[in-house]
Scaffold this motif. Sequence first.
Motif, PDB file in Angstrom:
ATOM      1  N   SER A 189      65.097  34.490 -62.722  1.00 27.04           N
ATOM      2  CA  SER A 189      64.781  33.102 -62.384  1.00 27.04           C
ATOM      3  C   SER A 189      65.863  32.151 -62.879  1.00 27.04           C
ATOM      4  O   SER A 189      66.077  31.085 -62.287  1.00 27.04           O
ATOM      5  N   ALA A 190      66.540  32.508 -63.962  1.00 24.57           N
ATOM      6  CA  ALA A 190      67.560  31.635 -64.545  1.00 24.57           C
ATOM      7  C   ALA A 190      68.923  31.804 -63.910  1.00 24.57           C
ATOM      8  O   ALA A 190      69.847  31.037 -64.237  1.00 24.57           O
ATOM      9  N   ARG A 191      69.070  32.762 -63.008  1.00 25.83           N
ATOM     10  CA  ARG A 191      70.396  33.102 -62.495  1.00 25.83           C
ATOM     11  C   ARG A 191      71.092  31.914 -61.839  1.00 25.83           C
ATOM     12  O   ARG A 191      72.316  31.776 -61.923  1.00 25.83           O
ATOM     13  N   GLY A 192      70.353  31.036 -61.211  1.00 29.12           N
ATOM     14  CA  GLY A 192      70.974  29.899 -60.533  1.00 29.12           C
ATOM     15  C   GLY A 192      71.162  28.684 -61.418  1.00 29.12           C
ATOM     16  O   GLY A 192      71.685  27.654 -60.959  1.00 29.12           O
ATOM     17  N   SER A 310      58.439  28.358 -67.061  1.00 28.03           N
ATOM     18  CA  SER A 310      57.244  27.842 -66.387  1.00 28.03           C
ATOM     19  C   SER A 310      57.312  28.088 -64.890  1.00 28.03           C
ATOM     20  O   SER A 310      56.302  28.464 -64.258  1.00 28.03           O
ATOM     21  N   SER A 311      58.489  27.877 -64.293  1.00 24.27           N
ATOM     22  CA  SER A 311      58.630  28.097 -62.849  1.00 24.27           C
ATOM     23  C   SER A 311      58.439  29.562 -62.483  1.00 24.27           C
ATOM     24  O   SER A 311      58.008  29.882 -61.368  1.00 24.27           O
ATOM     25  N   ALA A 312      58.749  30.467 -63.432  1.00 31.12           N
ATOM     26  CA  ALA A 312      58.562  31.905 -63.195  1.00 31.12           C
ATOM     27  C   ALA A 312      57.157  32.363 -63.573  1.00 31.12           C
ATOM     28  O   ALA A 312      56.852  33.554 -63.482  1.00 31.12           O
ATOM     29  N   GLU A 313      56.307  31.411 -64.015  1.00 30.96           N
ATOM     30  CA  GLU A 313      54.924  31.695 -64.409  1.00 30.96           C
ATOM     31  C   GLU A 313      54.858  32.750 -65.516  1.00 30.96           C
ATOM     32  O   GLU A 313      54.015  33.652 -65.498  1.00 30.96           O
TER      33      GLU A 313
END
Length: 379
Positions: A189-192, A310-313
Amino acid sequence: MASRKRNPNGAGSIWQRKDGRYEARVYVPQPDGTRKRKTVYGSTWEECDEKRQELVRRDRQGIPTPSRSAKLSEWLPYWLEEYIRPHRKRTTYVKYEMHVRLYLVPLLGSRRLESLNTANVRRMVSEVTAQTSAATAREAHRVLRTALTAACREELISRNVVQLVPAPQVEPRALNPWTLDETLTFLESARGDGLYPAFVLAVALGLRRGEILGLQWRDVDLERRTLTVRTTLHRGGKELYLDTTKNRRTRAIPIPLMCVAPLRWQRLRQSAQRASAGGKWHDSDLVFTTRSGLPIEPRNLYRSFLRIASSAELPQVRLHDTRHGCASLLFAAGIAPRTVMEILGHSQIAVTMNVYTHVSDDSRREAMSHMDRLLKRRR
Protein backbone atom coordinates in the motif's frame (compact mmCIF):
# COMPACT_ATOMS: atom_id res chain seq x y z
CA MET A 1 40.63 35.65 73.65
CA ALA A 2 42.27 34.31 70.49
CA SER A 3 43.95 36.82 68.26
CA ARG A 4 42.08 37.72 65.11
CA LYS A 5 43.70 36.45 61.91
CA ARG A 6 43.43 38.28 58.62
CA ASN A 7 42.19 36.54 55.49
CA PRO A 8 42.59 37.53 51.82
CA ASN A 9 40.07 39.96 50.37
CA GLY A 10 36.83 38.19 49.55
CA ALA A 11 37.63 35.24 51.81
CA GLY A 12 35.58 36.53 54.71
CA SER A 13 36.57 37.28 58.26
CA ILE A 14 36.21 35.63 61.68
CA TRP A 15 35.42 37.20 65.04
CA GLN A 16 34.27 36.09 68.44
CA ARG A 17 30.70 36.74 69.48
CA LYS A 18 29.53 37.82 72.96
CA ASP A 19 28.23 34.28 73.60
CA GLY A 20 31.76 32.88 73.11
CA ARG A 21 31.19 31.31 69.70
CA TYR A 22 33.05 32.36 66.54
CA GLU A 23 31.34 33.78 63.48
CA ALA A 24 32.47 34.15 59.85
CA ARG A 25 30.77 35.75 56.86
CA VAL A 26 31.66 35.10 53.22
CA TYR A 27 30.08 36.34 50.01
CA VAL A 28 29.07 33.25 48.00
CA PRO A 29 27.34 32.64 44.62
CA GLN A 30 23.62 31.91 44.57
CA PRO A 31 21.73 29.54 42.25
CA ASP A 32 20.30 32.57 40.39
CA GLY A 33 23.80 33.94 39.63
CA THR A 34 23.88 36.71 42.27
CA ARG A 35 26.17 36.84 45.31
CA LYS A 36 25.02 37.07 48.92
CA ARG A 37 26.65 36.94 52.31
CA LYS A 38 26.61 33.57 54.10
CA THR A 39 27.22 33.27 57.85
CA VAL A 40 28.74 30.23 59.57
CA TYR A 41 29.48 29.58 63.25
CA GLY A 42 31.90 27.47 65.30
CA SER A 43 32.61 26.79 68.94
CA THR A 44 36.33 27.40 68.27
CA TRP A 45 38.22 29.63 65.87
CA GLU A 46 39.56 26.56 64.02
CA GLU A 47 36.09 25.06 63.58
CA CYS A 48 34.71 28.33 62.24
CA ASP A 49 37.70 28.79 59.94
CA GLU A 50 37.22 25.30 58.51
CA LYS A 51 33.62 26.17 57.60
CA ARG A 52 34.77 29.47 56.14
CA GLN A 53 37.40 27.78 53.97
CA GLU A 54 34.77 25.35 52.68
CA LEU A 55 32.62 28.28 51.53
CA VAL A 56 35.63 29.86 49.82
CA ARG A 57 36.48 26.57 48.11
CA ARG A 58 32.92 26.20 46.77
CA ASP A 59 33.03 29.79 45.57
CA ARG A 60 36.25 29.22 43.61
CA GLN A 61 34.76 26.11 42.01
CA GLY A 62 31.62 27.98 41.01
CA ILE A 63 29.37 25.89 43.25
CA PRO A 64 26.38 27.85 44.57
CA THR A 65 25.82 28.01 48.34
CA PRO A 66 22.38 29.51 49.03
CA SER A 67 22.34 31.99 51.86
CA ARG A 68 19.00 30.40 52.62
CA SER A 69 17.38 27.21 51.38
CA ALA A 70 16.63 27.73 47.68
CA LYS A 71 13.17 27.25 46.29
CA LEU A 72 12.64 24.48 43.76
CA SER A 73 11.70 27.19 41.26
CA GLU A 74 15.28 28.47 41.69
CA TRP A 75 17.17 25.19 41.96
CA LEU A 76 15.53 23.23 39.12
CA PRO A 77 16.32 25.75 36.31
CA TYR A 78 19.87 26.13 37.65
CA TRP A 79 20.26 22.34 37.75
CA LEU A 80 19.06 22.05 34.16
CA GLU A 81 21.53 24.64 32.88
CA GLU A 82 24.57 23.68 34.95
CA TYR A 83 24.22 19.91 35.36
CA ILE A 84 22.08 18.59 32.51
CA ARG A 85 22.72 20.80 29.46
CA PRO A 86 26.56 20.51 29.52
CA HIS A 87 26.76 16.80 30.33
CA ARG A 88 23.70 15.04 28.90
CA LYS A 89 22.27 14.57 25.43
CA ARG A 90 20.17 17.39 24.08
CA THR A 91 17.15 15.10 23.88
CA THR A 92 17.53 14.41 27.61
CA TYR A 93 17.71 18.12 28.37
CA VAL A 94 14.59 18.83 26.30
CA LYS A 95 12.65 16.08 28.06
CA TYR A 96 13.77 17.14 31.54
CA GLU A 97 13.05 20.80 30.81
CA MET A 98 9.52 19.92 29.74
CA HIS A 99 8.82 18.11 33.02
CA VAL A 100 10.33 20.95 35.06
CA ARG A 101 8.33 23.59 33.19
CA LEU A 102 4.97 21.82 32.99
CA TYR A 103 4.80 19.88 36.25
CA LEU A 104 7.55 20.33 38.83
CA VAL A 105 7.76 24.12 39.03
CA PRO A 106 3.97 24.73 38.87
CA LEU A 107 3.27 22.10 41.55
CA LEU A 108 6.36 22.33 43.78
CA GLY A 109 8.17 25.53 42.79
CA SER A 110 7.20 27.47 45.91
CA ARG A 111 8.64 24.80 48.24
CA ARG A 112 12.17 25.22 49.56
CA LEU A 113 14.65 22.37 49.19
CA GLU A 114 14.93 21.73 52.91
CA SER A 115 11.17 21.98 53.55
CA LEU A 116 10.13 19.58 50.77
CA ASN A 117 8.57 16.48 52.31
CA THR A 118 7.14 13.16 51.18
CA ALA A 119 3.57 14.46 51.32
CA ASN A 120 4.46 17.18 48.79
CA VAL A 121 6.00 14.61 46.45
CA ARG A 122 3.02 12.24 46.74
CA ARG A 123 0.64 15.09 45.98
CA MET A 124 2.69 16.04 42.91
CA VAL A 125 2.65 12.46 41.63
CA SER A 126 -1.12 12.21 42.14
CA GLU A 127 -1.82 15.50 40.35
CA VAL A 128 0.40 14.69 37.38
CA THR A 129 -1.22 11.26 37.09
CA ALA A 130 -4.67 12.86 37.12
CA GLN A 131 -3.64 15.50 34.54
CA THR A 132 -1.83 13.16 32.15
CA SER A 133 -0.94 9.54 32.90
CA ALA A 134 0.94 7.32 35.32
CA ALA A 135 3.78 7.05 32.80
CA THR A 136 4.23 10.85 32.74
CA ALA A 137 4.04 11.01 36.55
CA ARG A 138 6.68 8.30 36.78
CA GLU A 139 8.99 10.31 34.53
CA ALA A 140 8.38 13.52 36.50
CA HIS A 141 9.18 11.58 39.68
CA ARG A 142 12.46 10.42 38.13
CA VAL A 143 13.43 13.94 37.02
CA LEU A 144 12.78 15.36 40.50
CA ARG A 145 14.72 12.52 42.14
CA THR A 146 17.70 13.18 39.86
CA ALA A 147 17.61 16.92 40.58
CA LEU A 148 17.53 16.40 44.35
CA THR A 149 20.33 13.83 44.15
CA ALA A 150 22.50 16.60 42.68
CA ALA A 151 21.40 18.91 45.51
CA CYS A 152 22.46 16.26 48.05
CA ARG A 153 25.87 15.94 46.43
CA GLU A 154 26.30 19.69 46.71
CA GLU A 155 25.30 19.43 50.38
CA LEU A 156 22.37 21.79 49.87
CA ILE A 157 20.09 19.24 51.54
CA SER A 158 20.80 16.30 53.81
CA ARG A 159 18.47 13.74 52.21
CA ASN A 160 16.49 13.11 49.04
CA VAL A 161 12.85 12.77 50.09
CA VAL A 162 11.81 11.63 46.59
CA GLN A 163 13.59 8.33 47.22
CA LEU A 164 11.13 7.71 50.06
CA VAL A 165 8.12 7.98 47.73
CA PRO A 166 7.56 5.05 45.34
CA ALA A 167 7.16 5.95 41.68
CA PRO A 168 3.71 5.14 40.25
CA GLN A 169 3.27 1.74 38.66
CA VAL A 170 2.80 1.73 34.91
CA GLU A 171 0.98 -1.09 33.20
CA PRO A 172 3.09 -2.44 30.33
CA ARG A 173 1.64 -1.64 26.94
CA ALA A 174 0.15 -4.60 25.10
CA LEU A 175 2.25 -5.33 22.01
CA ASN A 176 0.51 -6.63 18.91
CA PRO A 177 2.78 -5.95 15.95
CA TRP A 178 1.65 -6.84 12.47
CA THR A 179 1.96 -10.35 11.19
CA LEU A 180 4.15 -11.06 8.18
CA ASP A 181 1.15 -10.88 5.84
CA GLU A 182 0.00 -7.57 7.35
CA THR A 183 3.50 -6.14 7.01
CA LEU A 184 3.63 -7.11 3.33
CA THR A 185 0.18 -5.58 2.82
CA PHE A 186 1.40 -2.30 4.32
CA LEU A 187 4.48 -2.20 2.08
CA GLU A 188 2.35 -2.83 -0.99
CA SER A 189 0.00 0.00 0.00
CA ALA A 190 2.92 2.35 0.67
CA ARG A 191 4.67 1.69 -2.63
CA GLY A 192 3.25 4.80 -4.29
CA ASP A 193 4.02 7.11 -1.37
CA GLY A 194 7.02 9.44 -1.42
CA LEU A 195 8.13 8.08 1.95
CA TYR A 196 8.03 4.46 0.84
CA PRO A 197 11.85 4.03 1.18
CA ALA A 198 11.62 5.29 4.78
CA PHE A 199 8.97 2.70 5.61
CA VAL A 200 11.05 -0.05 4.01
CA LEU A 201 13.95 0.86 6.31
CA ALA A 202 11.62 0.86 9.32
CA VAL A 203 10.26 -2.60 8.50
CA ALA A 204 13.42 -4.32 7.24
CA LEU A 205 16.04 -2.77 9.56
CA GLY A 206 13.95 -1.76 12.57
CA LEU A 207 15.30 1.81 12.51
CA ARG A 208 13.82 4.32 14.91
CA ARG A 209 11.87 7.27 13.49
CA GLY A 210 14.64 9.74 14.37
CA GLU A 211 17.29 7.44 12.90
CA ILE A 212 15.41 7.25 9.59
CA LEU A 213 14.97 11.01 9.29
CA GLY A 214 18.54 11.69 10.51
CA LEU A 215 20.12 9.32 7.99
CA GLN A 216 22.65 11.01 5.68
CA TRP A 217 23.84 9.94 2.24
CA ARG A 218 27.45 9.82 3.42
CA ASP A 219 26.39 6.95 5.68
CA VAL A 220 24.76 4.94 2.87
CA ASP A 221 26.95 2.74 0.65
CA LEU A 222 24.71 1.09 -1.93
CA GLU A 223 27.62 -0.60 -3.70
CA ARG A 224 28.74 -2.47 -0.59
CA ARG A 225 25.17 -2.58 0.72
CA THR A 226 25.93 -1.12 4.13
CA LEU A 227 24.24 1.60 6.15
CA THR A 228 25.75 3.37 9.16
CA VAL A 229 23.44 4.78 11.83
CA ARG A 230 25.17 7.66 13.61
CA THR A 231 22.69 10.57 13.86
CA THR A 232 19.02 11.05 14.76
CA LEU A 233 16.61 13.88 14.01
CA HIS A 234 14.52 15.33 16.83
CA ARG A 235 12.05 18.10 17.46
CA GLY A 236 13.18 20.25 20.40
CA GLY A 237 10.84 23.13 21.10
CA LYS A 238 10.67 25.27 17.96
CA GLU A 239 13.49 23.62 16.02
CA LEU A 240 14.58 20.36 14.47
CA TYR A 241 18.10 19.23 15.32
CA LEU A 242 20.45 16.33 14.75
CA ASP A 243 21.83 14.41 17.71
CA THR A 244 23.82 11.26 18.34
CA THR A 245 22.03 7.91 18.58
CA LYS A 246 20.15 6.91 21.70
CA ASN A 247 23.12 5.11 23.26
CA ARG A 248 25.70 7.44 21.61
CA ARG A 249 27.08 4.54 19.54
CA THR A 250 27.20 4.21 15.78
CA ARG A 251 26.29 0.91 14.18
CA ALA A 252 26.83 -0.45 10.68
CA ILE A 253 24.02 -2.57 9.24
CA PRO A 254 24.15 -4.68 6.05
CA ILE A 255 21.38 -3.56 3.69
CA PRO A 256 19.07 -6.30 2.39
CA LEU A 257 18.38 -6.28 -1.33
CA MET A 258 14.80 -5.13 -0.82
CA CYS A 259 16.15 -1.79 0.48
CA VAL A 260 18.60 -1.06 -2.35
CA ALA A 261 16.12 -0.20 -5.12
CA PRO A 262 13.98 2.11 -2.93
CA LEU A 263 17.10 3.99 -1.80
CA ARG A 264 18.32 4.38 -5.40
CA TRP A 265 14.87 5.71 -6.32
CA GLN A 266 15.00 8.13 -3.39
CA ARG A 267 18.35 9.46 -4.55
CA LEU A 268 17.03 10.07 -8.08
CA ARG A 269 13.84 11.65 -6.74
CA GLN A 270 15.81 13.97 -4.45
CA SER A 271 18.09 15.00 -7.32
CA ALA A 272 15.04 15.99 -9.36
CA GLN A 273 13.69 17.98 -6.41
CA ARG A 274 17.04 19.75 -6.00
CA ALA A 275 17.06 20.74 -9.67
CA SER A 276 13.49 21.98 -9.47
CA ALA A 277 14.10 24.03 -6.28
CA GLY A 278 17.24 25.67 -7.68
CA GLY A 279 18.61 28.32 -5.32
CA LYS A 280 15.88 27.62 -2.77
CA TRP A 281 17.29 24.15 -2.06
CA HIS A 282 18.66 23.60 1.46
CA ASP A 283 21.62 21.23 1.17
CA SER A 284 21.75 19.03 4.28
CA ASP A 285 22.89 15.62 2.89
CA LEU A 286 19.83 14.06 4.56
CA VAL A 287 18.36 11.07 2.75
CA PHE A 288 14.77 12.12 3.45
CA THR A 289 13.86 15.77 2.99
CA THR A 290 11.01 18.02 1.92
CA ARG A 291 10.78 19.33 -1.64
CA SER A 292 13.08 22.19 -0.69
CA GLY A 293 15.67 20.02 1.08
CA LEU A 294 14.57 20.76 4.64
CA PRO A 295 14.37 17.98 7.28
CA ILE A 296 11.05 16.17 7.48
CA GLU A 297 8.98 16.81 10.57
CA PRO A 298 8.92 13.54 12.59
CA ARG A 299 5.18 13.86 13.20
CA ASN A 300 4.57 14.02 9.44
CA LEU A 301 6.33 10.68 8.93
CA TYR A 302 4.10 9.15 11.60
CA ARG A 303 0.97 10.70 10.10
CA SER A 304 1.81 9.22 6.70
CA PHE A 305 2.36 5.83 8.32
CA LEU A 306 -1.05 5.93 10.02
CA ARG A 307 -2.78 7.13 6.84
CA ILE A 308 -1.38 4.31 4.73
CA ALA A 309 -2.17 1.69 7.38
CA SER A 310 -5.73 2.98 7.67
CA SER A 311 -6.26 2.95 3.90
CA ALA A 312 -5.05 -0.68 3.85
CA GLU A 313 -7.50 -1.50 6.69
CA LEU A 314 -4.69 -2.79 8.89
CA PRO A 315 -4.79 -2.92 12.71
CA GLN A 316 -3.60 0.38 14.18
CA VAL A 317 -0.06 0.16 15.53
CA ARG A 318 2.69 2.71 16.18
CA LEU A 319 5.50 3.30 13.73
CA HIS A 320 7.84 2.29 16.58
CA ASP A 321 6.10 -1.11 16.66
CA THR A 322 7.79 -1.96 13.37
CA ARG A 323 10.92 -2.46 15.50
CA HIS A 324 9.09 -5.14 17.43
CA GLY A 325 8.01 -6.75 14.19
CA CYS A 326 11.54 -6.61 12.76
CA ALA A 327 13.00 -8.24 15.88
CA SER A 328 10.38 -10.99 15.86
CA LEU A 329 10.98 -11.75 12.18
CA LEU A 330 14.74 -11.93 12.75
CA PHE A 331 14.27 -14.31 15.67
CA ALA A 332 11.85 -16.41 13.64
CA ALA A 333 14.53 -16.67 10.94
CA GLY A 334 16.93 -18.09 13.53
CA ILE A 335 19.17 -15.02 13.89
CA ALA A 336 21.26 -15.04 17.08
CA PRO A 337 20.05 -12.66 19.85
CA ARG A 338 23.40 -10.84 19.93
CA THR A 339 23.14 -10.08 16.22
CA VAL A 340 19.56 -8.84 16.59
CA MET A 341 20.72 -6.58 19.43
CA GLU A 342 23.41 -5.03 17.22
CA ILE A 343 21.00 -4.49 14.31
CA LEU A 344 18.42 -2.75 16.51
CA GLY A 345 21.03 -0.72 18.38
CA HIS A 346 20.30 -1.82 21.94
CA SER A 347 22.86 -1.36 24.69
CA GLN A 348 21.73 -4.48 26.58
CA ILE A 349 20.62 -7.81 25.23
CA ALA A 350 17.94 -8.03 27.93
CA VAL A 351 16.04 -5.22 26.18
CA THR A 352 16.10 -7.18 22.93
CA MET A 353 14.91 -10.36 24.57
CA ASN A 354 12.31 -8.95 26.93
CA VAL A 355 10.77 -6.09 25.00
CA TYR A 356 11.34 -6.34 21.28
CA THR A 357 10.40 -9.93 20.57
CA HIS A 358 6.80 -10.89 20.01
CA VAL A 359 5.65 -14.49 19.83
CA SER A 360 2.96 -14.90 17.19
CA ASP A 361 0.00 -17.26 17.43
CA ASP A 362 1.53 -19.44 14.69
CA SER A 363 4.76 -19.76 16.69
CA ARG A 364 2.85 -20.75 19.82
CA ARG A 365 0.84 -23.35 17.90
CA GLU A 366 4.02 -24.76 16.39
CA ALA A 367 5.63 -24.97 19.85
CA MET A 368 2.64 -26.79 21.36
CA SER A 369 2.48 -29.20 18.43
CA HIS A 370 5.82 -30.52 19.65
CA MET A 371 4.11 -31.42 22.93
CA ASP A 372 1.65 -33.60 21.01
CA ARG A 373 4.54 -35.40 19.42
CA LEU A 374 6.62 -35.78 22.60
CA LEU A 375 3.82 -36.76 24.95
CA LYS A 376 1.77 -38.84 22.54
CA ARG A 377 0.95 -42.14 24.22
CA ARG A 378 2.57 -45.12 22.63
CA ARG A 379 0.14 -47.54 21.08
